[in-house]
Scaffold this active site. Sequence first.
Site: not given
Length: 382
Positions: A72, A74, A105, A139-140, A165, A355
């Site tokens: 992803h 984002d 990530d 995705e987030e 991931e 994150h």
Amino acid sequence: MSVFTEEQKIKILEDLVAIKSVNENEVEVADYLKKLFEEHGIEATIVSVTDTRVDLVAEIGSGSPVLGISGHMDVVSPGDLSKWSTDPFVLTEKDGKLYGRGANDMKSGLAALAIAMIDIKENNSLQKGSIRFMATTGEEVGGAGAKKLYENGYMDDVDALIVAEPSQDVIVYSHKGSLNFKVTSKGKEAHSALPQLGYNAIDPLAEFITKVNAEVRDSNRSNETLGELVMNCTIIHGGQQVNSIPELATAEFNVRTIPEYDTEEVIEKFKQIAEELNNEGADIIVEVTMSLPSVFTDGKSHLVKTAQLLGEKYFNDKPELIGSPGVTDGSNLLRSKGDDFPFIMFGPGLTKMAHKVDEYVHKDVYLKFIDLYEELMLEFNQ
């Protein structure tokens, strides 16, 4: 042999981290990757998801087997910038680590997949089948990009899927689903001294929470790989002031589902409980705000075994095969695939770093994963 120097590989990651794709602005990431692919003779297609958000699909080879590789574009917000020791959107190397929002990530995984595919194309290494690169938006929050690719048929002929991931120390072959609900209870406002003139919206909502806890959260259903279903009521709002009967109350829930109690059954149970209470005079509305099904595969595929062997080759330790409580774009991409479908989540970085403030990926791990991916892709398509 790679067509990129080590400095160029780092520069690609640096460029991607510099793009502030915080739950939006993936267009710029897609444009960057499209240009990178086309510089090496690989056609890439922008797939519109909304007016402002896009996916990117690029492919080499022809025919089957078709290996899907995905990441992803984002990232989550960096939050309080004062807590970062570096600028989160400037890739910064310190003590063998590359710091930046998305370095872990998952822009390192995204970059590693792209570079590996370009190397395969430039070296004319792919002798059979196809490799389809799928970069997703959103995705987030909700997985809209992966859902769009599934709906547009990009997964129809895919024979195996790698999601990059961060999970350098483990290989995930199954994971839980994720459901979000907003439950609204409507009542009638009145003075708290005269409650008979109103209807307290909190009362039926409290009863709903008690019932759904008993029938969903405490169901004791489990999966041998993924464990038990997990459900939490995480947000509650109700009332305006202490001496007024509230006319509105809301509760929000997150449910981590398993095949034995998957998304559709949980949704039906929420609606059933609301209907039961409504038949007794309540006015409860159940809204599904996100629905991502669980992913369950048997973990016995050649792809899984090869990834394990390559993990041991590059990192001197055989990665453990696990099921994960988190979700990936696999929830949407694998909607029509069976339990024996070859799927892995395996990429540079650590799940525990996702994150976080001062997010990083180890430089050597990022670089090694480029070579690992190249070997893995070619082994699958032999």
